[in-house]
Design an enzyme around this catalytic site. Structure first.
Site, PDB file in Angstrom:
ATOM      1  N   TYR A   1      -5.205  -2.103  -3.512  1.00 26.42           N
ATOM      2  CA  TYR A   1      -6.393  -2.903  -3.189  1.00 26.42           C
ATOM      3  C   TYR A   1      -7.681  -2.337  -3.791  1.00 26.42           C
ATOM      4  O   TYR A   1      -8.760  -2.567  -3.246  1.00 26.42           O
ATOM      5  CB  TYR A   1      -6.524  -3.087  -1.673  1.00 26.42           C
TER       6      TYR A   1
ATOM      7  N   TYR B   1     -14.489  -2.285   4.254  1.00 25.22           N
ATOM      8  CA  TYR B   1     -13.742  -1.950   5.475  1.00 25.22           C
ATOM      9  C   TYR B   1     -14.189  -0.646   6.116  1.00 25.22           C
ATOM     10  O   TYR B   1     -13.512  -0.144   7.008  1.00 25.22           O
ATOM     11  CB  TYR B   1     -12.247  -1.796   5.170  1.00 25.22           C
TER      12      TYR B   1
ATOM     13  N   ARG C   1       0.810  -1.217   0.000  1.00 24.89           N
ATOM     14  CA  ARG C   1       0.000   0.000   0.000  1.00 24.89           C
ATOM     15  C   ARG C   1       0.852   1.280   0.000  1.00 24.89           C
ATOM     16  O   ARG C   1       0.549   2.232  -0.715  1.00 24.89           O
ATOM     17  CB  ARG C   1      -0.872  -0.012   1.262  1.00 24.89           C
TER      18      ARG C   1
ATOM     19  N   CYS D   1     -26.216  -1.696  -8.141  1.00 22.89           N
ATOM     20  CA  CYS D   1     -27.532  -1.925  -7.573  1.00 22.89           C
ATOM     21  C   CYS D   1     -27.400  -2.314  -6.114  1.00 22.89           C
ATOM     22  O   CYS D   1     -27.696  -3.458  -5.747  1.00 22.89           O
ATOM     23  CB  CYS D   1     -28.223  -3.028  -8.349  1.00 22.89           C
ATOM     24  N   GLU D   2     -26.922  -1.400  -5.306  1.00 19.29           N
ATOM     25  CA  GLU D   2     -26.702  -1.725  -3.910  1.00 19.29           C
ATOM     26  C   GLU D   2     -26.559  -0.427  -3.128  1.00 19.29           C
ATOM     27  O   GLU D   2     -25.753   0.437  -3.503  1.00 19.29           O
ATOM     28  CB  GLU D   2     -25.426  -2.570  -3.798  1.00 19.29           C
TER      29      GLU D   2
ATOM     30  N   ARG E   1     -13.350  -1.028  -1.080  1.00 15.87           N
ATOM     31  CA  ARG E   1     -12.804  -0.817   0.269  1.00 15.87           C
ATOM     32  C   ARG E   1     -13.748  -0.031   1.190  1.00 15.87           C
ATOM     33  O   ARG E   1     -13.778  -0.252   2.388  1.00 15.87           O
ATOM     34  CB  ARG E   1     -11.430  -0.150   0.198  1.00 15.87           C
TER      35      ARG E   1
HETATM   36  N1  LLP Z   1       2.958  -9.090   3.440  1.00 15.96           N
HETATM   37  C1  LLP Z   1       1.977  -9.928   3.764  1.00 15.96           C
HETATM   38  C2  LLP Z   1       2.295 -11.272   4.243  1.00 15.96           C
HETATM   39  C3  LLP Z   1       0.642  -9.524   3.661  1.00 15.96           C
HETATM   40  O1  LLP Z   1      -0.329 -10.349   4.012  1.00 15.96           O
HETATM   41  C4  LLP Z   1       0.349  -8.218   3.202  1.00 15.96           C
HETATM   42  C5  LLP Z   1      -1.026  -7.766   3.077  1.00 15.96           C
HETATM   43  C6  LLP Z   1       1.415  -7.372   2.857  1.00 15.96           C
HETATM   44  C7  LLP Z   1       2.714  -7.849   2.997  1.00 15.96           C
HETATM   45  C8  LLP Z   1       1.216  -5.991   2.329  1.00 15.96           C
HETATM   46  O2  LLP Z   1       0.552  -5.172   3.203  1.00 15.96           O
HETATM   47  P1  LLP Z   1       0.455  -3.586   2.893  1.00 15.96           P
HETATM   48  O3  LLP Z   1       1.818  -3.018   3.023  1.00 15.96           O
HETATM   49  O4  LLP Z   1      -0.046  -3.435   1.497  1.00 15.96           O
HETATM   50  O5  LLP Z   1      -0.532  -3.098   3.889  1.00 15.96           O
HETATM   51  N2  LLP Z   1      -7.292  -5.652   1.199  1.00 15.96           N
HETATM   52  C9  LLP Z   1      -6.916  -4.968   2.431  1.00 15.96           C
HETATM   53  C10 LLP Z   1      -5.492  -5.229   2.791  1.00 15.96           C
HETATM   54  C11 LLP Z   1      -5.167  -6.683   2.887  1.00 15.96           C
HETATM   55  C12 LLP Z   1      -3.732  -6.885   3.189  1.00 15.96           C
HETATM   56  C13 LLP Z   1      -3.370  -8.306   3.062  1.00 15.96           C
HETATM   57  N3  LLP Z   1      -1.993  -8.555   3.281  1.00 15.96           N
HETATM   58  C14 LLP Z   1      -7.182  -3.489   2.262  1.00 15.96           C
HETATM   59  O6  LLP Z   1      -7.649  -3.086   1.203  1.00 15.96           O
HETATM   60  O7  LLP Z   1      -6.949  -2.712   3.177  1.00 15.96           O
END
Ligand code: LLP
Length: 463
Positions: A421, A364, A319, A391-392, A360
């Site tokens: 994401y 979330y 992210r 439609c929601e 998101r």
């Molecule tokens: N490493 C592992 C093992 C992970 O599971 C994840 C994210 C990352 C790195 C990267 O995390 P980041 O730096 O992007 O936060 N869909 C959700 C986030 C799910 C994250 C899953 N794992 C959202 O939109 O907030």
């Protein structure tokens, strides 16, 4: 404006969340929400030197706009701030072949968590040795392909997988580097973290419950597997290092126990990703250099106390690299005032995308912001809710934002911080066609992921 102190003070006026301030100028960008080249020129949003109207004339809306210089700068900032670490870009945040190439060109590694992500990385020409492979349910074919292609390290997440991977590597006559995903009993989100003894979730082997130790023994018992270290990922959208501190103490405790009790020095350790970004004016993320200093001092301090050498460290930001580098551009279709109980009126602004390109907000409760991108306006700000065309009722893109009161159909709205994401979690709900990703740089725009077509939708419908 019927009240002398402004519309927001009128009886029955809508109140936004407490953090949302009525802007002095609703045309102005909040710089930390946007990619570094984004600015307004005569009221119009310009990114990577390309005015948004030109992008829309060529590529239509909705569209993701990816600021290449910004993406590369964020990747480089992590690389430099975490010098000595291996920085893996987490592909799940967003991956396409162009991005995979940029990641490698900027000196990063790549974390994939599915056969699909592996395929994109390989198609981009990424050296498999630079890949880490995650997932709590990798199949025998997944593992066979990963080992056969020479993936640098595989992060194992169950006893079944350890056994399966041991067999695959032995069958292929390979030695496979492995990390063990452990649960430190820490869950961190934004400014808060929870440290508990047990974690009721699918990932990892529990340190407190003893499974992590058994996993170490299980991997060491597999002759075709080479255990290189422990891996811990504690959550997402994290703004400070306190959660990492508790997790690092617990993971390093296990790391030291492996050294002392088994005489096995694990050369590496991965601290995962999760570094937060600013989605709205309420968010104040830390700079990579600040995170690096915090994490390094935590690990060095713990290693000294435990009498072990500092292992080769890795992190996995997704992210924080791609999130702010992209925004989504929509066209306004309708503006509808809706009367609420108590006499207030909420302005619903419908755009031509929605939960199919950004789930998101619905999933979330995530907060976003937006700006009128196609022109400046002198109209007063009005609190609005930006919704999609699905439609929601929960199809909300931006729950609360001040927009100029003269916002009208045909205007362009841009939502910052949609790099992570959003496209990667996009769907074809209501048979929406997923938007393209347009990379902009130095006044040039190019499609790196094209818009889906009705032929794409029908291609899987075999009648
Ligand atoms: N490493 C592992 C093992 C992970 O599971 C994840 C994210 C990352 C790195 C990267 O995390 P980041 O730096 O992007 O936060 N869909 C959700 C986030 C799910 C994250 C899953 N794992 C959202 O939109 O907030």
């Amino acid at each position: 404006m019927t009240h002398e102190a402004g519309w927001a003070h009128a009886p029955g006026a809508l109140r936004g969340p407490s953090w949302l301030r009525e802007p002095a100028d609703p045309n102005a960008l909040v710089p930390r929400l946007w990619s570094s080249t984004a600015h307004k020129r005569d009221g119009e949003l310009v990114i990577g030197g390309v005015p948004v109207a030109d992008l829309v004339a060529d590529f239509n809306t909705p569209a993701f706009v990816l600021d290449e210089a910004d993406f590369r700068a964020r990747a480089a900032a992590f690389r430099d701030a975490f010098a000595g670490y291996h920085v893996y870009y987490a592909a799940k945040a967003f991956l396409c072949t162009a991005v995979a190439r940029w990641v490698v060109e900027e000196g990063l590694y790549l974390d994939v968590c599915s056969d699909g992500e592996l395929t994109v990385a390989l198609r981009a020409g990424v050296d498999p040795a630079r890949l880490g492979y995650h997932g709590n349910n990798k199949s025998y074919p997944d593992l066979r392909r990963a080992v056969a292609t020479g993936v640098g390290k595989i992060v194992v997440d169950s006893f079944a997988e350890i056994e399966r991977l041991g067999r695959v590597a032995a069958d292929l006559g390979r030695s496979q580097k492995v990390m063990i995903r452990v649960t430190a009993g820490v869950e961190a989100h934004t400014h808060e973290f929870i440290a508990t003894a047990h974690e009721d979730q699918k990932f990892g082997f529990s340190i407190a419950g003893g499974d992590a130790w058994k996993a170490v023994e299980a991997v060491l018992a597999q002759p075709a597997l080479e255990l290189v270290g422990l891996h811990s990922h504690i959550g997402s959208q994290i703004f400070d290092t306190s959660g990492f501190e508790v997790a690092a103490r617990r993971v390093l405790g296990l790391h030291a126990r492996v050294a002392h009790d088994l005489g096995v020095t694990l050369p590496e350790m991965d601290l995962g990703g999760g570094f937060g970004i600013a989605y709205t004016s309420q968010d104040e993320p830390a700079e990579p250099a600040h995170l690096a200093a915090g994490l390094t001092s935590i690990v060095e301090h713990e290693c000294r106390a435990l009498g072990v050498a500092v292992p080769q460290l890795s992190i996995e930001p997704g992210r924080a690299i791609v999130g702010p580098a992209m925004c989504t551009v929509y066209t306004v279709g309708t503006v509808k005032p809706v009367s609420l109980d108590g006499g207030a009126v909420r302005t619903y602004v419908s755009v031509d995308g929605g939960m199919s390109d950004n789930i998101r907000t619905a999933l979330y409760d995530a907060d976003y912001s937006c700006t009128l991108a196609s022109r400046g306006s002198t109209a007063p700000p009005v609190l609005a809710r930006v919704v999609g065309k699905h439609c929601e009722a929960g199809d909300i893109v931006v729950r609360d934002e001040f927009v100029p009161a003269d916002l009208a159909p045909g205007d362009l709205l841009a939502v910052p911080g949609t790099g992570a994401y959003c496209r990667s979690m996009a769907s074809n709900y209501n048979h929406a066609m997923r938007p393209p990703v347009i990379a902009v740089r130095d006044g040039q725009a190019r499609v790196v992921v094209r818009r889906e077509t009705v032929e794409d939708l029908l291609a899987t419908d075999v009648g």
